[in-house]
Scaffold this motif. Structure first.
Motif, PDB file in Angstrom:
ATOM      1  N   UNK A  80       0.842  -1.198   0.000  1.00  0.00           N
ATOM      2  CA  UNK A  80       0.000   0.000   0.000  1.00  0.00           C
ATOM      3  C   UNK A  80       0.867   1.233   0.000  1.00  0.00           C
ATOM      4  N   UNK A  81       0.224   2.349  -0.218  1.00  0.00           N
ATOM      5  CA  UNK A  81       0.937   3.626  -0.161  1.00  0.00           C
ATOM      6  C   UNK A  81       0.396   4.408   1.024  1.00  0.00           C
ATOM      7  N   UNK A  82       1.297   4.869   1.864  1.00  0.00           N
ATOM      8  CA  UNK A  82       0.883   5.630   3.033  1.00  0.00           C
ATOM      9  C   UNK A  82       1.066   7.112   2.775  1.00  0.00           C
ATOM     10  N   UNK A  83       0.015   7.839   3.064  1.00  0.00           N
ATOM     11  CA  UNK A  83       0.031   9.276   2.787  1.00  0.00           C
ATOM     12  C   UNK A  83      -0.014  10.052   4.095  1.00  0.00           C
ATOM     13  N   UNK A  84       0.843  11.056   4.214  1.00  0.00           N
ATOM     14  CA  UNK A  84       0.740  11.957   5.360  1.00  0.00           C
ATOM     15  C   UNK A  84       0.354  13.336   4.848  1.00  0.00           C
ATOM     16  N   UNK A  85      -0.488  14.007   5.631  1.00  0.00           N
ATOM     17  CA  UNK A  85      -0.966  15.308   5.182  1.00  0.00           C
ATOM     18  C   UNK A  85      -0.529  16.391   6.157  1.00  0.00           C
ATOM     19  N   UNK A  86      -0.633  17.632   5.713  1.00  0.00           N
ATOM     20  CA  UNK A  86      -0.230  18.731   6.582  1.00  0.00           C
ATOM     21  C   UNK A  86      -1.257  18.999   7.665  1.00  0.00           C
ATOM     22  N   UNK A  87      -2.501  19.072   7.258  1.00  0.00           N
ATOM     23  CA  UNK A  87      -3.555  19.354   8.235  1.00  0.00           C
ATOM     24  C   UNK A  87      -4.370  18.090   8.430  1.00  0.00           C
ATOM     25  N   UNK A  88      -4.234  17.492   9.594  1.00  0.00           N
ATOM     26  CA  UNK A  88      -4.868  16.187   9.755  1.00  0.00           C
ATOM     27  C   UNK A  88      -6.378  16.231   9.651  1.00  0.00           C
ATOM     28  N   UNK A  89      -6.926  17.400   9.909  1.00  0.00           N
ATOM     29  CA  UNK A  89      -8.370  17.467   9.820  1.00  0.00           C
ATOM     30  C   UNK A  89      -8.853  17.516   8.371  1.00  0.00           C
ATOM     31  N   UNK A  90      -7.904  17.644   7.469  1.00  0.00           N
ATOM     32  CA  UNK A  90      -8.250  17.607   6.064  1.00  0.00           C
ATOM     33  C   UNK A  90      -8.129  16.190   5.491  1.00  0.00           C
ATOM     34  N   UNK A  91      -7.698  15.268   6.339  1.00  0.00           N
ATOM     35  CA  UNK A  91      -7.412  13.916   5.845  1.00  0.00           C
ATOM     36  C   UNK A  91      -8.589  13.325   5.100  1.00  0.00           C
ATOM     37  N   UNK A  92      -9.745  13.550   5.632  1.00  0.00           N
ATOM     38  CA  UNK A  92     -10.960  13.051   5.012  1.00  0.00           C
ATOM     39  C   UNK A  92     -11.098  13.520   3.566  1.00  0.00           C
TER      40      UNK A  92
END
Lengths: 668, 240
Positions: free
Chosen positions: A485-497
């Motif tokens: 799988x590919x794991x993605x990290x985002x800057x603003x976790x509340x935008x993850x959705x």
């Protein structure tokens, strides 16, 4: 406008007597409010800290968004990663391989989740920060080859345990040639000084391994020291060299609970080497060949113990970097070589000068003797060693020894396996090759621990092991170039959705994903609820303080009925009277709130700085009480406290205002 | 913030400064109805000084409080320059009282947490004057009553006579038209009493104030123009 009322209110809060500044009652009222506010500040800050800590840990360790391919592994992960990176808000996208396997060491076995990753990219993405990894460990993971210094090599072998030793006992030596070899090897290694009864494990193992075509091995008549030695498998007859030993794993079959005989062997061997080689050359001489041999052996699944023996032998027989035997190539050759070198009458014991196979007088020993076999031995061409009569230095780099596979273990996992840095662990994967029978045979690979990590999160520390993508693919039966799988990290976790949605849209229906919010929603909702509940509960403290203010005020009013009458006689309106006592309550509330704020904030800063409350990290994932002041909360606390203080004054002030002055004036 | 002194009502010469009409005051005491004032009529003109004498408990103080708007009669009217006092709203009444009336009680009724100067300035402060303005009114008055050196003292540090003098000064700070005094020297020894009584007389005369003085003290009574007696809930000339 309200100056006079405030002045009067302030004056009433002071003590009657000139000397003390504030009356006791005022102090108590103020203290009550202050205590409530301070408690609110500190407790909420701690709760904030816990929540943030947990969130950071979980989010540091878990993917914000994970992208999978429907039906299996991602074959085109580079494309996927590139596409994902185009979505705004994405911080990093990394490929991972994940699979279940079994990790075994001498001390035990444990189920392990093997995570294959790209060490360089993953390190750059900051993934390892949460894991408290030693940067060196990461480096070990990224660099190849990984070579173990000789001292650590010992740990490489430990703890190694063997099956029932009986299996490995040599037969009584029948061959006289074996005797000869045994004596010779003893001589060679300068064992003359040794006690006769002292078992010579080296000799034994040598014998054991190489009862080859030369039939030159011999053994002592003394009871076999092999019992304590490496378990060299011999066939029943003790005759021809079987492939037996080659089929053995480097560590032999494991039986839990058996003592490790090899450490004694190694110690003895090292001692011999120390004696054989002059001190100044010891380190260099020992290091490279031992390490290389060991790594070779592991890679080739050969017996490390045997490799070590050989290495020591050869090192002992030269004074510089030794030639070495590339194991697995030709046992016969090996046996011959060994026997030939030991045969050499010119090989003198002990003396370093003489302990050189080629140092034998070229006159006495013709180049033929050190001929083709030597070629097999040496990494260098035959001409060289023939010509300069010196042990040819081996360029280990040129030989490019196969690197040891590096692996990173979680600390708990490492502890339960008894593995330290540079220890070897066996990883058994159920995804091995397909046997002729059509079943999948379990696959065993040996890894060397490049380092341990500690995420302070038991699930991770006890189950995870990291290695690079190729090794993981190899181990888990993935096609090279495939990832799980590919794991993605985002800057603003509340935008993850939202980002999750965008990625899926971009990649198409073949792909699906998960995001942290969906996975951890219940946890964080519970935390939020707990915090709200705490706020309410603690507000009760302030409420109690408010009651304190109210009762204080009522007492004051009762005390001052006469003054009220006088003021009214002087022309004060009821509203003014009311204001006077409202001010009293407000001043108490204000001073109390501010005082409580200051005390609370100071306490928080002290807790943060000096950490004088420590926690057991196994339970709490952190070592000391976490503190996080949030200014909106502090503002809310201030407002609530002031509001409650004000409300506390309403009733007493009203009572004061409606007081009939004549009552007091009349009955003086 | 400063405000000018509250506006005073212009004194129309034909209307009495203070008038009580058919005042009745009764209240319950021990389950019985007690009538203190029974259809009392009374007038005070501008500049008139009246002494009201009578036995203790005869209701002299009650009358005084009603006249000053502090107490309500059971029936009847109190008029201040023709205006019904108890028609006024509570704040208006308070303001009227501050402007027009100066009260002196038997017991000094000074505010113990404040200094003499602050006490005297208090009515002005309550009326909304700035502190410095109020002080400017208070200081000369205190000096006038002979306490110029005791400005910063709290009531607790003053003698009885001094306390009453402060009270007197306080009553006069806003230059009221009428002084209402209830046994101002009742608690004082003869010497102090004489001093205070003389002061009252002097000040009232100086400022051309009206005064209603409830007293036992014949000396004080002799200083007023009119002497009345409260007997049986009614006022009549004092004989004696």
């Amino acid at each position: 406008m309200a100056t006079i009322e405030r002045t009067i209110a302030l004056r009433y809060l002071r003590a009657k007597r000139r000397d003390s500044l504030v009356s006791l009652i005022s102090v108590l009222a103020v203290g009550g409010v202050g205590l409530g506010v301070a408690a609110l500040i500190v407790v909420l800050a701690v709760l904030n800290g816990f929540e943030t800590n947990l969130k950071t840990k979980l989010l540091g360790l878990s993917p914000h968004v994970s992208i999978f391919k429907a039906g299996g592994n991602l074959t085109d992960w580079e494309t996927v990663v590139a596409k994902i990176k185009t979505v705004p808000g994405v911080k990093s996208a990394l490929p991972f391989i994940q699979g279940q396997a079994l990790a075994a060491s001498g001390q035990g076995a444990s189920g392990v989740v093997i995570m294959g990753l790209d060490p360089q990219a993953t390190a750059e993405a900051g993934f390892f920060q949460v894991l408290n990894l030693d940067p060196q460990a990461v480096k070990n993971l990224t660099q190849r080859p990984m070579v173990a210094p000789a001292n650590d090599l010992m740990r490489l072998f430990s703890p190694i345990i063997f099956d029932d030793e009986e299996e490995y006992l040599p037969d009584e030596p029948e061959d006289s040639a074996q005797e000869e070899l045994g004596d010779k090897s003893q001589e060679e290694l300068g064992d003359k000084s040794q006690d006769e009864t002292d078992p010579n494990p080296l000799k034994e193992s040598v014998e054991g391994s190489f009862k080859g075509s030369g039939g030159q091995s011999n053994s002592e008549s003394a009871p076999s020291p092999l019992k304590e030695s490496v378990g060299v498998p011999l066939n029943e007859s003790g005759g021809q060299l079987q492939n037996g030993w080659r089929d053995q794993t480097p560590f032999g079959a494991a039986t839990i609970g058996q003592p490790n005989p090899l450490s004694a062997t190694i110690a003895t061997a090292e001692a011999k080497v120390d004696r054989a080689i002059p001190p100044r050359e010891n380190a260099a001489a020992k290091e490279a060949p031992l390490a290389t041999l060991a790594s070779l052996a592991i890679k080739a699944n050969q017996r490390l113990d045997v490799a070590l023996e050989f290495a020591i032998l050869k090192v002992a027989s030269t004074d510089k970097a030794a030639t070495f035997l590339p194991l697995g190539q030709d046992d016969a050759k090996a046996a011959t070589l060994l026997s030939s070198s030991q045969d050499d009458p010119k090989d003198a014991p002990v003396d370093p000068e003489k302990v050189r196979p080629d140092a034998v007088d070229p006159d006495k020993v013709g180049p033929e003797k050190v001929g083709p076999e030597k070629v097999g031995l040496d990494a260098v061409g035959p001409d060289e060693d023939a010509s300069n009569g010196q042990a040819a230095a081996v360029d280990f780099e040129a030989e490019a020894p196969e690197p040891v596979r590096p692996i990173l273990l979680g600390r708990e996992l490492a502890l339960s396996l008894g593995a330290g840095p540079l220890s070897a662990v066996r990883i058994i994967s159920p995804f091995g090759r397909i046997t002729p029978l059509g079943q999948r045979a379990p696959l065993t690979r040996y890894f060397q621990v490049a380092g341990t990590f500690q995420a302070h999160y038991y699930d991770f520390d006890s189950k995870l092991a990291f290695t690079d993508l190729e090794e993981a693919a190899d181990l888990l039966g993935l096609v090279p170039g495939e990832v799980s799988y590919v794991e993605v990290k985002v800057f603003d976790i509340y935008q993850a959705d939202r980002i999750h949605g965008e990625i899926i849209e971009l990649l198409g229906p073949d792909y699906w994903g998960r995001d942290w919010m969906r996975m951890n929603l219940s946890l964080f909702s519970a935390l939020k609820l707990e915090r709200t509940a705490m706020f309410v509960i603690l507000t009760l403290i302030v409420l109690v303080a408010a009651f304190n203010i109210a009762s204080t005020l009522i007492m004051m009013v009762a005390e001052k009925t006469r003054d009220i009458a006088i003021l009214k006689a002087m022309g004060a309106t009821s509203a003014q009277i009311k204001r006077i006592f409202t001010w009293q309550g407000l001043i108490v509330g204000l001073v109390g709130t501010l005082g409580g704020l200051i005390v609370g904030i100071v306490l928080c800063l002290l807790l943060k700085r000096y950490e004088f409350i420590s926690l057991p990290p196994e339970i709490y994932l952190m070592s000391s009480l976490p503190v996080e002041l949030r200014w909106p909360q502090a503002a809310a606390i201030t407002l609530v406290s002031m509001a409650i203080s004000y409300l506390a004054t309403v009733y007493p002030a009203k009572r004061a205002a409606s007081f009939d002055p004549v009552e007091a004036l009349r009955y003086e | 913030m400063s405000r000018t002194l509250p506006k005073k009502a212009s004194a129309a010469s034909n209307v009495a400064l203070l008038e009580a009409r058919d005042l009745k005051k009764s209240f319950l005491a021990g389950g019985q109805e007690l009538t203190i004032l029974d259809g009392l009529n009374f007038k005070v003109e501008k500049g008139e000084s009246v002494a009201i004498l009578g036995a203790s408990g005869s209701g002299k103080s009650t009358l005084l409080y009603i006249l000053g708007g502090l107490d309500r009669p059971t029936s009847g009217l109190t008029l201040a320059q023709g205006q019904e006092l108890f028609r006024l709203s509570e704040p208006d009444l308070a303001r009227w009282r501050a402007r027009e009336v100066g009260f002196v009680f038997q017991y000094h009724h000074l505010l113990p947490e404040f200094s003499a100067l602050e006490n005297v300035a208090m009515p002005a402060l309550l009326a909304g004057l700035a502190p410095n303005q109020a002080e400017e009114l208070a200081r000369p008055l205190l000096t006038r009553v002979g306490l110029g050196q005791r400005l910063r003292h709290r009531p607790g540090a003053l003698s009885g006579g001094e306390q009453q003098r402060v009270a007197l000064a306080r009553a006069l700070v806003l230059e009221p038209k009428i002084l209402l005094a209830d046994e101002p020297t009742g608690n004082l020894d003869a010497g102090s009493a004489k001093m205070v009584n003389d002061l009252v007389g002097d000040l009232v005369a100086e400022r051309k104030m009206s005064a209603v003085l409830v007293t036992h003290n014949a000396d004080l009574a002799r200083q007023t123009q009119i002497r009345l007696e409260l007997v049986g809930g009614q006022l009549r000339e004092w004989a004696g």
